[in-house]
Design a protein around this motif. Sequence first.
Motif, mmCIF file in Angstrom:
data_model
loop_
_atom_site.group_PDB
_atom_site.id
_atom_site.type_symbol
_atom_site.label_atom_id
_atom_site.label_comp_id
_atom_site.label_asym_id
_atom_site.label_seq_id
_atom_site.Cartn_x
_atom_site.Cartn_y
_atom_site.Cartn_z
ATOM 1 N N MET A 129 20.781 20.580 24.067
ATOM 2 C CA MET A 129 20.201 21.328 22.850
ATOM 3 C C MET A 129 20.824 22.672 23.194
ATOM 4 S SD MET A 129 16.699 22.455 21.518
ATOM 5 C CE MET A 129 15.999 21.088 21.171
ATOM 6 N N ARG A 130 21.596 23.466 22.310
ATOM 7 C CA ARG A 130 22.343 24.756 22.431
ATOM 8 C C ARG A 130 21.461 25.571 21.869
ATOM 9 N NH1 ARG A 130 27.160 21.740 20.683
ATOM 10 N NH2 ARG A 130 26.778 22.491 18.374
ATOM 11 N N GLY A 181 17.026 23.121 31.446
ATOM 12 C CA GLY A 181 18.430 22.233 31.338
ATOM 13 C C GLY A 181 19.025 22.282 29.885
ATOM 14 N N LEU A 182 18.689 23.468 29.125
ATOM 15 C CA LEU A 182 19.281 23.707 27.593
ATOM 16 C C LEU A 182 20.354 24.760 27.910
ATOM 17 C CD1 LEU A 182 16.350 22.820 27.120
ATOM 18 C CD2 LEU A 182 16.304 24.474 25.097
ATOM 19 N N GLU A 183 21.249 24.585 27.004
ATOM 20 C CA GLU A 183 22.564 25.141 27.019
ATOM 21 C C GLU A 183 22.272 26.625 26.450
ATOM 22 O OE1 GLU A 183 27.006 25.388 24.943
ATOM 23 O OE2 GLU A 183 25.903 23.184 25.428
ATOM 24 N N VAL A 184 22.307 27.750 27.068
ATOM 25 C CA VAL A 184 21.833 28.987 26.641
ATOM 26 C C VAL A 184 23.126 30.056 26.625
ATOM 27 C CG1 VAL A 184 20.295 31.040 26.730
ATOM 28 C CG2 VAL A 184 19.395 28.639 27.481
ATOM 29 N N ARG A 217 31.407 31.578 17.581
ATOM 30 C CA ARG A 217 30.614 30.684 18.730
ATOM 31 C C ARG A 217 30.475 29.201 18.018
ATOM 32 N NH1 ARG A 217 28.546 32.743 23.131
ATOM 33 N NH2 ARG A 217 28.518 34.951 23.200
ATOM 34 N N PRO A 218 30.235 28.224 18.710
ATOM 35 C CA PRO A 218 30.043 26.905 18.267
ATOM 36 C C PRO A 218 28.665 27.139 17.580
ATOM 37 C CG PRO A 218 30.640 26.686 20.320
ATOM 38 C CD PRO A 218 30.426 28.146 20.257
ATOM 39 N N ARG A 219 28.325 26.074 16.646
ATOM 40 C CA ARG A 219 27.023 26.282 15.885
ATOM 41 C C ARG A 219 26.068 25.957 16.822
ATOM 42 N NH1 ARG A 219 25.261 26.079 10.721
ATOM 43 N NH2 ARG A 219 23.418 24.769 10.208
ATOM 44 N N PRO A 220 24.864 26.568 16.893
ATOM 45 C CA PRO A 220 23.732 26.244 17.855
ATOM 46 C C PRO A 220 22.758 25.321 17.121
ATOM 47 C CG PRO A 220 23.422 28.594 16.739
ATOM 48 C CD PRO A 220 24.756 27.998 16.339
ATOM 49 N N ASP A 221 21.985 24.997 17.799
ATOM 50 C CA ASP A 221 20.745 24.000 17.338
ATOM 51 C C ASP A 221 19.796 24.576 17.003
ATOM 52 O OD1 ASP A 221 22.242 21.384 17.799
ATOM 53 O OD2 ASP A 221 22.007 21.703 19.925
ATOM 54 N N VAL A 222 19.534 25.784 17.818
ATOM 55 C CA VAL A 222 18.290 26.852 17.743
ATOM 56 C C VAL A 222 18.711 28.044 17.983
ATOM 57 C CG1 VAL A 222 16.117 27.442 18.370
ATOM 58 C CG2 VAL A 222 16.497 25.045 18.410
ATOM 59 N N VAL A 223 18.156 29.152 17.010
ATOM 60 C CA VAL A 223 18.548 30.367 17.294
ATOM 61 C C VAL A 223 17.261 31.216 17.692
ATOM 62 C CG1 VAL A 223 19.340 32.822 16.357
ATOM 63 C CG2 VAL A 223 20.569 30.588 15.800
ATOM 64 N N VAL A 224 17.158 31.921 18.974
ATOM 65 C CA VAL A 224 16.043 32.706 19.086
ATOM 66 C C VAL A 224 16.346 34.518 19.111
ATOM 67 C CG1 VAL A 224 14.773 33.608 21.183
ATOM 68 C CG2 VAL A 224 15.370 31.009 20.831
ATOM 69 N N ARG A 236 10.451 18.373 19.781
ATOM 70 C CA ARG A 236 9.722 17.275 19.047
ATOM 71 C C ARG A 236 10.997 16.447 18.402
ATOM 72 N NH1 ARG A 236 5.196 20.870 15.834
ATOM 73 N NH2 ARG A 236 3.667 21.274 17.490
ATOM 74 N N ALA A 237 10.325 15.631 17.421
ATOM 75 C CA ALA A 237 11.331 14.563 16.861
ATOM 76 C C ALA A 237 12.134 15.290 15.959
ATOM 77 C CB ALA A 237 10.458 13.677 16.059
ATOM 78 N N PRO A 238 13.429 14.946 15.334
ATOM 79 C CA PRO A 238 14.347 15.760 14.655
ATOM 80 C C PRO A 238 13.765 16.275 13.266
ATOM 81 C CG PRO A 238 15.588 14.002 15.760
ATOM 82 C CD PRO A 238 14.109 13.838 16.110
ATOM 83 N N GLY A 239 13.674 17.303 12.950
ATOM 84 C CA GLY A 239 13.016 17.602 11.505
ATOM 85 C C GLY A 239 11.677 18.240 11.750
#
Length: 386
Positions: free
Chosen positions: A1-2, A28-31, A76-83, A371-374
Motif C-alpha cells: 500500500m502506497r 511495512g507500508l510504502e510512505v 508522484r505515482p498515484r497513492p492508495d491513501v493520502v494522509v 479492511r477489504a477493498p472499498g
Amino acid sequence: MRVLLFGTYDTSMHPRVATIAEGLAASGLEVAECNAPLGLDTAARVDMLARPWTAPLLLLRLARRWTTLAAAARRRPRPDVVVVGYLGHFDVHLARLVFRRVPIVLDHLVGASDTGRDRQLDGGPRQALLRLIDAAALRAASVIVVDTDEHLAALPPRYRSRAVVVPVGAPAAWTAAAEAAAAAAVPAAAAPDGERPLKVVFYGLYTPLQGTPVIGAALGALAGAPVEITMIGGGQDEARAKAAAAANPAVRWLDWVPAEQLPALVAEHDVCLGIFGTGAKALRVVPNKVFQGLAAGCAIVTSDTPPQRRLLGDAAVLVPPGDADALAGALRRLAGDRGEVARLRQQSRELARQEFAPGQVVAPLLRRLRRAPGAVAPAASLRSPR
C-alpha cells in the motif's frame, strides 16, 4: 500500500504526523511525502482570526504553498491513501481536488473551534467561522484521526463512524535520546536523596491549555527546595508564568530550542511536566509532551484528567488541574524520594516502548486502512469536489 503524507504541516512544530509516518513505514507500508510548510504556528493562525484584516496574508501564503504541493503531487505515482497532516483544515480540500477518488485521512488532532476557545476566541462570528472550517474539513475526509476517546465523543455524531483513535505517541528520536542519556549518565545521577537537585523540565507554547501560570505559582512556592527547573518556550501566558515564579531563582528560562535538539535536552532531566489547565480542551487531551517525556525516560507529572489517568495509571504523578499547591507538593516529594523517581522513570521507558512507539500507535489506523477493498472510500459527499 502506497501512503502519501500531504499538506502544509511542519513537523518541527507539530511532530504528530512524523510519528504517524514512522509507524506506517515500520508496519511495512510504502510512505512518501509531499510537504510545503506554511511557516505559521497555531498561535499565528489564531491571531489572524483575532485580526481579520491580516487574513489575506494567510490566503496568499496558502495559495503559494498549494501551488507547490499540486505541482509536486502530479510528479508522484498515484497513492492508495493520502494522509493530511495536523492543522490540515484547508489542506484536506486541496487533497480532495488533487487525489480524486483516493481515500483521504485527516489528522484532526485538534479542532479549529476548540483551539479558538482555548485561546479566548469565544462566541461571536469568529467562533462561528471556526466551526464552519471544522465542519468542512470533517466532511471532506474519508477517515478522521483523533487522539483520545474524549475527542472522538466530541465529534458531531454524523462523523464518528469515520473516526479512529490514534494516540499521539512520540517519534523514535525521543527513545534514542533516552538511551543516549542513560549511557552517558554520571555517578552523581545516583546520589542519595537530597544530595542532588531534582531536575525538572517544561516546554511549550504557554497556552491556557498548558496552565503555565499554575506551573509558575508552583515554582514560586518551591523557592529554596532542592529542585532545579528549566522552562523552555514562550507564548500567550509567558508573562504571567514568569511573574508567578519570580520568587524562585532556581528557574532557568530558555527560548524555544531547535526541534532536533529538544529530545536530548529533555532526556537530561528527571521530571517532565505535562499540562495543568482547567479548560474543556485541557480535560480531553494527552499532550505531545507527555508522550515525548515518557519516551525520553522522564518521570511524568501532569494533571489528573480522564484521558491522562487512563493512559498513565500509576506510571506518573497526577495532580488536580489548576492546583499549584498540589503540583509544588508533588515535586517536593519527588525531590526527597529518588527511589520513586527511578521507579517512575523506568515505567516511563517501558510504557513508551510497549504501547506508544510509532508502530504501536498507528495500529488502529492500519486496521482501518487494511479492511477489504472499498471499506475505506472517499467521502461520498465530495466525490465531485465543490
